[in-house]
Design a protein around this motif. Sequence first.
Motif, PDB file in Angstrom:
ATOM      1  N   LEU A 173      10.382 -20.161   2.451  1.00  0.00           N
ATOM      2  CA  LEU A 173       9.030 -20.001   2.998  1.00  0.00           C
ATOM      3  C   LEU A 173       8.703 -18.537   3.259  1.00  0.00           C
ATOM      4  CD1 LEU A 173       8.837 -23.009   5.469  1.00  0.00           C
ATOM      5  CD2 LEU A 173       7.684 -22.730   3.271  1.00  0.00           C
ATOM      6  N   ILE A 174       9.636 -17.796   3.794  1.00  0.00           N
ATOM      7  CA  ILE A 174       9.396 -16.376   4.068  1.00  0.00           C
ATOM      8  C   ILE A 174       9.167 -15.608   2.772  1.00  0.00           C
ATOM      9  CG2 ILE A 174      10.497 -14.267   4.920  1.00  0.00           C
ATOM     10  CD1 ILE A 174      11.716 -15.992   7.146  1.00  0.00           C
ATOM     11  N   ILE A 175       9.933 -15.909   1.746  1.00  0.00           N
ATOM     12  CA  ILE A 175       9.758 -15.232   0.462  1.00  0.00           C
ATOM     13  C   ILE A 175       8.406 -15.571  -0.148  1.00  0.00           C
ATOM     14  CG2 ILE A 175      10.605 -15.165  -1.923  1.00  0.00           C
ATOM     15  CD1 ILE A 175      13.438 -15.349  -0.731  1.00  0.00           C
ATOM     16  N   LEU A 176       7.989 -16.825  -0.076  1.00  0.00           N
ATOM     17  CA  LEU A 176       6.676 -17.210  -0.614  1.00  0.00           C
ATOM     18  C   LEU A 176       5.543 -16.514   0.131  1.00  0.00           C
ATOM     19  CD1 LEU A 176       7.113 -21.012  -1.359  1.00  0.00           C
ATOM     20  CD2 LEU A 176       6.885 -19.140  -2.982  1.00  0.00           C
ATOM     21  N   ILE A 177       5.649 -16.417   1.436  1.00  0.00           N
ATOM     22  CA  ILE A 177       4.614 -15.727   2.219  1.00  0.00           C
ATOM     23  C   ILE A 177       4.592 -14.244   1.879  1.00  0.00           C
ATOM     24  CG2 ILE A 177       3.974 -15.037   4.567  1.00  0.00           C
ATOM     25  CD1 ILE A 177       4.947 -17.832   5.460  1.00  0.00           C
ATOM     26  N   ALA A 178       5.757 -13.631   1.735  1.00  0.00           N
ATOM     27  CA  ALA A 178       5.820 -12.208   1.383  1.00  0.00           C
ATOM     28  C   ALA A 178       5.219 -11.957   0.004  1.00  0.00           C
ATOM     29  CB  ALA A 178       7.260 -11.719   1.434  1.00  0.00           C
ATOM     30  N   LEU A 179       5.515 -12.814  -0.966  1.00  0.00           N
ATOM     31  CA  LEU A 179       4.928 -12.656  -2.298  1.00  0.00           C
ATOM     32  C   LEU A 179       3.416 -12.851  -2.278  1.00  0.00           C
ATOM     33  CD1 LEU A 179       7.527 -14.365  -4.655  1.00  0.00           C
ATOM     34  CD2 LEU A 179       6.974 -11.942  -4.464  1.00  0.00           C
ATOM     35  N   ALA A 180       2.929 -13.767  -1.459  1.00  0.00           N
ATOM     36  CA  ALA A 180       1.481 -13.963  -1.352  1.00  0.00           C
ATOM     37  C   ALA A 180       0.807 -12.740  -0.747  1.00  0.00           C
ATOM     38  CB  ALA A 180       1.187 -15.204  -0.508  1.00  0.00           C
ATOM     39  N   VAL A 181       1.423 -12.136   0.253  1.00  0.00           N
ATOM     40  CA  VAL A 181       0.854 -10.928   0.862  1.00  0.00           C
ATOM     41  C   VAL A 181       0.864  -9.770  -0.135  1.00  0.00           C
ATOM     42  CG1 VAL A 181       1.267  -9.179   2.646  1.00  0.00           C
ATOM     43  CG2 VAL A 181       1.352 -11.592   3.239  1.00  0.00           C
ATOM     44  N   ILE A 182       1.957  -9.619  -0.876  1.00  0.00           N
ATOM     45  CA  ILE A 182       2.028  -8.559  -1.886  1.00  0.00           C
ATOM     46  C   ILE A 182       0.986  -8.784  -2.975  1.00  0.00           C
ATOM     47  CG2 ILE A 182       3.497  -7.600  -3.714  1.00  0.00           C
ATOM     48  CD1 ILE A 182       5.876  -8.076  -1.818  1.00  0.00           C
ATOM     49  N   GLN A 183       0.811 -10.034  -3.393  1.00  0.00           N
ATOM     50  CA  GLN A 183      -0.186 -10.350  -4.415  1.00  0.00           C
ATOM     51  C   GLN A 183      -1.597 -10.018  -3.932  1.00  0.00           C
ATOM     52  OE1 GLN A 183       0.309 -11.724  -7.658  1.00  0.00           O
ATOM     53  NE2 GLN A 183      -1.801 -11.079  -7.798  1.00  0.00           N
ATOM     54  N   ALA A 184      -1.911 -10.385  -2.705  1.00  0.00           N
ATOM     55  CA  ALA A 184      -3.238 -10.088  -2.152  1.00  0.00           C
ATOM     56  C   ALA A 184      -3.454  -8.586  -2.042  1.00  0.00           C
ATOM     57  CB  ALA A 184      -3.392 -10.759  -0.787  1.00  0.00           C
ATOM     58  N   ALA A 185      -2.446  -7.851  -1.614  1.00  0.00           N
ATOM     59  CA  ALA A 185      -2.579  -6.397  -1.503  1.00  0.00           C
ATOM     60  C   ALA A 185      -2.772  -5.759  -2.870  1.00  0.00           C
ATOM     61  CB  ALA A 185      -1.345  -5.815  -0.810  1.00  0.00           C
ATOM     62  N   LEU A 186      -2.064  -6.247  -3.872  1.00  0.00           N
ATOM     63  CA  LEU A 186      -2.202  -5.699  -5.222  1.00  0.00           C
ATOM     64  C   LEU A 186      -3.585  -5.974  -5.795  1.00  0.00           C
ATOM     65  CD1 LEU A 186      -0.709  -4.266  -7.494  1.00  0.00           C
ATOM     66  CD2 LEU A 186       0.095  -6.474  -8.277  1.00  0.00           C
ATOM     67  N   ILE A 187      -4.100  -7.156  -5.554  1.00  0.00           N
ATOM     68  CA  ILE A 187      -5.445  -7.481  -6.045  1.00  0.00           C
ATOM     69  C   ILE A 187      -6.499  -6.636  -5.331  1.00  0.00           C
ATOM     70  CG2 ILE A 187      -7.203  -9.303  -6.059  1.00  0.00           C
ATOM     71  CD1 ILE A 187      -4.949 -11.270  -6.695  1.00  0.00           C
ATOM     72  N   LEU A 188      -6.378  -6.486  -4.032  1.00  0.00           N
ATOM     73  CA  LEU A 188      -7.349  -5.665  -3.299  1.00  0.00           C
ATOM     74  C   LEU A 188      -7.291  -4.204  -3.727  1.00  0.00           C
ATOM     75  CD1 LEU A 188      -7.211  -7.120   0.316  1.00  0.00           C
ATOM     76  CD2 LEU A 188      -9.116  -7.180  -1.287  1.00  0.00           C
ATOM     77  N   HIS A 189      -6.085  -3.684  -3.930  1.00  0.00           N
ATOM     78  CA  HIS A 189      -5.950  -2.297  -4.382  1.00  0.00           C
ATOM     79  C   HIS A 189      -6.587  -2.118  -5.757  1.00  0.00           C
ATOM     80  CE1 HIS A 189      -4.285   1.584  -5.367  1.00  0.00           C
ATOM     81  NE2 HIS A 189      -3.701   1.055  -6.430  1.00  0.00           N
ATOM     82  N   THR A 190      -6.330  -3.058  -6.649  1.00  0.00           N
ATOM     83  CA  THR A 190      -6.908  -2.985  -7.991  1.00  0.00           C
ATOM     84  C   THR A 190      -8.427  -3.072  -7.932  1.00  0.00           C
ATOM     85  OG1 THR A 190      -4.929  -4.009  -8.894  1.00  0.00           O
ATOM     86  CG2 THR A 190      -6.895  -4.056 -10.265  1.00  0.00           C
ATOM     87  N   ARG A 191      -8.938  -3.982  -7.139  1.00  0.00           N
ATOM     88  CA  ARG A 191     -10.390  -4.135  -6.998  1.00  0.00           C
ATOM     89  C   ARG A 191     -11.030  -2.865  -6.455  1.00  0.00           C
ATOM     90  NH1 ARG A 191     -12.728  -5.448  -2.422  1.00  0.00           N
ATOM     91  NH2 ARG A 191     -14.932  -5.863  -2.454  1.00  0.00           N
ATOM     92  N   ASN A 192     -10.453  -2.295  -5.406  1.00  0.00           N
ATOM     93  CA  ASN A 192     -11.019  -1.085  -4.818  1.00  0.00           C
ATOM     94  C   ASN A 192     -10.959   0.094  -5.783  1.00  0.00           C
ATOM     95  OD1 ASN A 192     -11.596  -2.443  -2.479  1.00  0.00           O
ATOM     96  ND2 ASN A 192      -9.764  -1.762  -1.407  1.00  0.00           N
ATOM     97  N   THR A 193      -9.887   0.198  -6.545  1.00  0.00           N
ATOM     98  CA  THR A 193      -9.771   1.280  -7.522  1.00  0.00           C
ATOM     99  C   THR A 193     -10.778   1.104  -8.649  1.00  0.00           C
ATOM    100  OG1 THR A 193      -7.428   1.479  -6.986  1.00  0.00           O
ATOM    101  CG2 THR A 193      -8.156   2.500  -9.021  1.00  0.00           C
ATOM    102  N   LEU A 194     -10.989  -0.135  -9.085  1.00  0.00           N
ATOM    103  CA  LEU A 194     -11.987  -0.382 -10.132  1.00  0.00           C
ATOM    104  C   LEU A 194     -13.402  -0.108  -9.633  1.00  0.00           C
ATOM    105  CD1 LEU A 194     -10.606  -3.616 -11.829  1.00  0.00           C
ATOM    106  CD2 LEU A 194     -10.527  -1.282 -12.694  1.00  0.00           C
ATOM    107  N   ILE A 195     -13.686  -0.450  -8.391  1.00  0.00           N
ATOM    108  CA  ILE A 195     -15.009  -0.146  -7.826  1.00  0.00           C
ATOM    109  C   ILE A 195     -15.224   1.359  -7.771  1.00  0.00           C
ATOM    110  CG2 ILE A 195     -16.368  -0.211  -5.694  1.00  0.00           C
ATOM    111  CD1 ILE A 195     -15.281  -3.029  -5.236  1.00  0.00           C
ATOM    112  N   ASP A 196     -14.200   2.102  -7.356  1.00  0.00           N
ATOM    113  CA  ASP A 196     -14.319   3.555  -7.303  1.00  0.00           C
ATOM    114  C   ASP A 196     -14.545   4.139  -8.698  1.00  0.00           C
ATOM    115  OD1 ASP A 196     -14.146   6.133  -5.927  1.00  0.00           O
ATOM    116  OD2 ASP A 196     -12.277   6.367  -7.076  1.00  0.00           O
ATOM    117  N   ALA A 197     -13.835   3.621  -9.704  1.00  0.00           N
ATOM    118  CA  ALA A 197     -14.023   4.103 -11.072  1.00  0.00           C
ATOM    119  C   ALA A 197     -15.432   3.785 -11.574  1.00  0.00           C
ATOM    120  CB  ALA A 197     -12.982   3.488 -11.993  1.00  0.00           C
ATOM    121  N   ALA A 198     -15.955   2.609 -11.229  1.00  0.00           N
ATOM    122  CA  ALA A 198     -17.314   2.243 -11.646  1.00  0.00           C
ATOM    123  C   ALA A 198     -18.351   3.151 -10.989  1.00  0.00           C
ATOM    124  CB  ALA A 198     -17.594   0.784 -11.306  1.00  0.00           C
TER     125      ALA A 198
END
Length: 139
Positions: free
Chosen positions: A35-60
């Motif tokens: 359970l701890i590993i699944l929660i950690a992977l979900a948090v990392i996934q959300a952070a990666l998506i948000l970082h990618t989204r914010n970087t793409l918005i800045d590039a646009a």
Amino acid sequence: MGLSTQARGRGVALRPRLRDDDGAAVAEFPLVSVLIILIALAVIQAALILHTRNTLIDAAVQGAHHAALVGSTPDAGAARAEALIVDRFGESLGAEAVADVDEDGTVRVRIEATLPLVGLLGPAAGLQVEGRAIDEATW
């Protein structure tokens, strides 16, 4: 008909063993760690998506500002946005930028890219962002 004395003796000796929690940590650790590993992977996934989204918005936005400069074209803004994305992420996102100018003089740069995944589970959709700027020639 009651139990024999020997059977009663075994039952009495078995009760403390059943109540004892020796070895419970061995069984609990795998359950909790998964359970701890699944929660950690979900948090990392959300952070990666948000970082990618914010970087793409800045590039646009940077691409739209570049296209809005006097003497520049929407295609130059789209190329600037794609260059910023390649500098940051490389070719892995497969991002494409498209720019156009509205009739009111607003330059829009739209970027479509795939979402990065940490594990096999996660969103399989693409990401679309937009940046806008007012064309300096319309002032």
